[in-house]
Design a protein around this motif. Structure first.
Motif, PDB file in Angstrom:
ATOM      1  N   PHE A  60       0.816   2.038  -5.060  1.00 46.07           N
ATOM      2  CA  PHE A  60       0.535   0.668  -5.478  1.00 46.07           C
ATOM      3  C   PHE A  60       1.861   0.003  -5.816  1.00 46.07           C
ATOM      4  N   LYS A  61       2.180  -1.025  -5.063  1.00 45.30           N
ATOM      5  CA  LYS A  61       3.469  -1.717  -5.183  1.00 45.30           C
ATOM      6  C   LYS A  61       4.632  -0.734  -5.058  1.00 45.30           C
ATOM      7  N   GLY A  62       4.462   0.218  -4.139  1.00 47.67           N
ATOM      8  CA  GLY A  62       5.529   1.150  -3.823  1.00 47.67           C
ATOM      9  C   GLY A  62       5.613   2.384  -4.691  1.00 47.67           C
ATOM     10  N   GLU A  63       4.777   2.463  -5.735  1.00 52.93           N
ATOM     11  CA  GLU A  63       4.818   3.611  -6.635  1.00 52.93           C
ATOM     12  C   GLU A  63       3.532   4.421  -6.541  1.00 52.93           C
ATOM     13  N   SER A  64       3.664   5.737  -6.594  1.00 50.39           N
ATOM     14  CA  SER A  64       2.497   6.605  -6.504  1.00 50.39           C
ATOM     15  C   SER A  64       1.632   6.477  -7.753  1.00 50.39           C
ATOM     16  N   ILE A  65       0.312   6.396  -7.538  1.00 49.46           N
ATOM     17  CA  ILE A  65      -0.612   6.380  -8.669  1.00 49.46           C
ATOM     18  C   ILE A  65      -1.488   7.634  -8.677  1.00 49.46           C
ATOM     19  N   VAL A  66      -1.176   8.571  -7.800  1.00 50.77           N
ATOM     20  CA  VAL A  66      -1.909   9.841  -7.788  1.00 50.77           C
ATOM     21  C   VAL A  66      -1.619  10.594  -9.085  1.00 50.77           C
ATOM     22  N   GLY A  67      -2.672  11.080  -9.722  1.00 52.51           N
ATOM     23  CA  GLY A  67      -2.511  11.798 -10.976  1.00 52.51           C
ATOM     24  C   GLY A  67      -2.699  10.923 -12.199  1.00 52.51           C
ATOM     25  N   LYS A  68      -2.706   9.598 -11.992  1.00 54.51           N
ATOM     26  CA  LYS A  68      -2.955   8.707 -13.125  1.00 54.51           C
ATOM     27  C   LYS A  68      -4.441   8.665 -13.441  1.00 54.51           C
ATOM     28  N   GLY A  77      -3.284  -2.797 -12.712  1.00 57.70           N
ATOM     29  CA  GLY A  77      -3.643  -3.965 -11.911  1.00 57.70           C
ATOM     30  C   GLY A  77      -4.624  -3.733 -10.786  1.00 57.70           C
ATOM     31  N   VAL A  78      -5.217  -2.531 -10.720  1.00 60.20           N
ATOM     32  CA  VAL A  78      -6.209  -2.235  -9.679  1.00 60.20           C
ATOM     33  C   VAL A  78      -7.559  -1.992 -10.350  1.00 60.20           C
ATOM     34  N   VAL A  79      -8.573  -2.752  -9.936  1.00 65.21           N
ATOM     35  CA  VAL A  79      -9.881  -2.675 -10.587  1.00 65.21           C
ATOM     36  C   VAL A  79     -10.965  -2.491  -9.536  1.00 65.21           C
ATOM     37  N   LEU A  80     -11.957  -1.667  -9.867  1.00 67.81           N
ATOM     38  CA  LEU A  80     -13.072  -1.391  -8.959  1.00 67.81           C
ATOM     39  C   LEU A  80     -14.357  -2.050  -9.438  1.00 67.81           C
ATOM     40  N   VAL A  81     -15.041  -2.733  -8.512  1.00 69.27           N
ATOM     41  CA  VAL A  81     -16.432  -3.150  -8.714  1.00 69.27           C
ATOM     42  C   VAL A  81     -17.269  -2.074  -8.047  1.00 69.27           C
ATOM     43  N   PRO A  82     -17.881  -1.176  -8.821  1.00 68.59           N
ATOM     44  CA  PRO A  82     -18.467   0.026  -8.226  1.00 68.59           C
ATOM     45  C   PRO A  82     -19.768  -0.217  -7.473  1.00 68.59           C
ATOM     46  N   GLU A 154      -4.677  -7.416  -9.922  1.00 66.73           N
ATOM     47  CA  GLU A 154      -3.897  -7.858  -8.769  1.00 66.73           C
ATOM     48  C   GLU A 154      -4.620  -7.462  -7.485  1.00 66.73           C
ATOM     49  N   VAL A 155      -5.307  -6.318  -7.540  1.00 65.96           N
ATOM     50  CA  VAL A 155      -6.111  -5.860  -6.409  1.00 65.96           C
ATOM     51  C   VAL A 155      -7.518  -5.558  -6.910  1.00 65.96           C
ATOM     52  N   MET A 156      -8.520  -6.122  -6.236  1.00 66.32           N
ATOM     53  CA  MET A 156      -9.910  -5.841  -6.580  1.00 66.32           C
ATOM     54  C   MET A 156     -10.536  -5.037  -5.445  1.00 66.32           C
ATOM     55  N   LEU A 157     -11.083  -3.880  -5.802  1.00 69.68           N
ATOM     56  CA  LEU A 157     -11.830  -3.061  -4.850  1.00 69.68           C
ATOM     57  C   LEU A 157     -13.309  -3.340  -5.050  1.00 69.68           C
ATOM     58  N   LEU A 158     -14.012  -3.619  -3.986  1.00 70.11           N
ATOM     59  CA  LEU A 158     -15.455  -3.872  -4.069  1.00 70.11           C
ATOM     60  C   LEU A 158     -16.182  -2.874  -3.195  1.00 70.11           C
ATOM     61  N   GLY A 184      -5.662 -15.740  -5.474  1.00 71.43           N
ATOM     62  CA  GLY A 184      -4.488 -14.880  -5.539  1.00 71.43           C
ATOM     63  C   GLY A 184      -4.745 -13.400  -5.693  1.00 71.43           C
ATOM     64  N   THR A 185      -6.008 -12.990  -5.717  1.00 69.08           N
ATOM     65  CA  THR A 185      -6.317 -11.571  -5.872  1.00 69.08           C
ATOM     66  C   THR A 185      -6.478 -10.918  -4.508  1.00 69.08           C
ATOM     67  N   THR A 186      -5.749  -9.841  -4.289  1.00 71.08           N
ATOM     68  CA  THR A 186      -5.868  -9.056  -3.064  1.00 71.08           C
ATOM     69  C   THR A 186      -7.173  -8.269  -3.116  1.00 71.08           C
ATOM     70  N   VAL A 187      -7.842  -8.113  -1.968  1.00 74.26           N
ATOM     71  CA  VAL A 187      -9.177  -7.507  -1.948  1.00 74.26           C
ATOM     72  C   VAL A 187      -9.259  -6.378  -0.925  1.00 74.26           C
ATOM     73  N   LEU A 188      -9.809  -5.244  -1.358  1.00 73.45           N
ATOM     74  CA  LEU A 188     -10.249  -4.191  -0.437  1.00 73.45           C
ATOM     75  C   LEU A 188     -11.756  -4.101  -0.554  1.00 73.45           C
ATOM     76  N   LEU A 189     -12.440  -4.377   0.549  1.00 81.56           N
ATOM     77  CA  LEU A 189     -13.895  -4.492   0.569  1.00 81.56           C
ATOM     78  C   LEU A 189     -14.519  -3.381   1.394  1.00 81.56           C
ATOM     79  N   VAL A 190     -15.315  -2.542   0.750  1.00 80.80           N
ATOM     80  CA  VAL A 190     -16.133  -1.554   1.444  1.00 80.80           C
ATOM     81  C   VAL A 190     -17.532  -2.134   1.552  1.00 80.80           C
ATOM     82  N   GLU A 191     -18.070  -2.166   2.765  1.00 79.72           N
ATOM     83  CA  GLU A 191     -19.315  -2.915   2.948  1.00 79.72           C
ATOM     84  C   GLU A 191     -20.081  -2.425   4.164  1.00 79.72           C
TER      85      GLU A 191
END
Length: 238
Positions: A60-68, A77-82, A154-158, A184-191
């Motif tokens: 995320f923004k060039g940095e690993s978030i694995v393990g967080k 800044g990354v949020v999931l709408v489950p 900054e990023v919304m996962l749906l 201004g929010t970046t979106v990753l949409l699973v649908e």
């Protein structure tokens, strides 16, 4: 902005993701489509730290978030709408929304964002003192999206936001997703509603049995004969 590199995730001995590469550029709507069991929700869980990949990296923004931990990823800044909304049934609409901002300390900003959510979803304003469990399916989805907005992501996962909703409500939800992106929010949409997802997406990935089997600009993917046959009700060319 968000990138998956050769991600592999497993449930015990069952490999759910098999070398997934996926990129979500800043300011775009990227959609991930595929049949039930393809690995879409597993992808979301892996991004959010609910599942730890057995191989590969999530940047995320060039940095690993694995393990967080998930709350650290949300704070970043990354949020999931489950899938299934997962609102708190025995808390009020307002309390559910306020919970979305639980890691924030800026009271004035929280109040301002609450007003914005109520402006975006007048139905939630009308029902702000009702228990979440008394809302209709569409209203609960609005609440789940509003709760995510309260974290100022900054990023919304749906994950499957249109599941189980009436067609008119589905259109409202997709209009909201477009508006969130325009703000201004970046979106990753699973649908599973591939037609709608590809209509609003800038770029698309198609997943089958844990692998990305196709990608490209959303309109190009939508016009692919194989995608039309599998997801859009068209006929495959012989």
């Amino acid at each position: 902005m968000l990138e998956l590199k050769n991600i592999e995730s497993s449930y015990g001995n069952i490999k759910a993701l098999k070398g997934v590469n996926l990129s979500v550029p800043e300011g775009k709507i990227v959609t991930l489509i595929g049949a039930n069991g393809a690995g879409k929700s597993t992808t979301m869980k892996t991004i959010m730290g609910v599942m730890k990949p057995v191989a590969g990296d999530v940047l995320f923004k060039g940095e690993s978030i694995v393990g967080k931990k998930p709350f650290e990823i949300v704070r970043g800044g990354v949020v999931l709408v489950p899938e299934g909304r997962q609102i708190l049934q025995n808390m009020s609409v307002r309390e559910n929304l306020e919970l979305g901002a639980f890691q924030r300390k800026d009271k004035a900003g929280i109040s301002e964002d609450l007003s914005k959510v109520f402006e975006r979803f007048p139905r939630l304003f009308e029902r702000q003192n009702q228990f979440g469990g008394t809302l209709s399916g569409g209203e609960q989805q609005m609440l789940a999206i509003g709760r995510a907005m309260m974290a100022r992501p900054e990023v919304m996962l749906l994950d499957e936001p249109s599941m189980g909703l009436a067609p008119l409500v589905v259109q409202q939800i997709f209009d909201v997703i477009k508006d969130i992106n325009k703000m201004g929010t970046t979106v990753l949409l699973v649908e599973q509603n591939a037609r709608k997802a590809l209509q609003i997406g800038d770029y698309a990935y198609v997943m089958e049995t844990g692998k990305i089997v196709m990608e490209g600009p959303a309109q190009e993917v939508a016009s692919n004969p194989d995608v039309m046959a599998a997801y859009l009700g068209g006929k495959k060319k012989q």
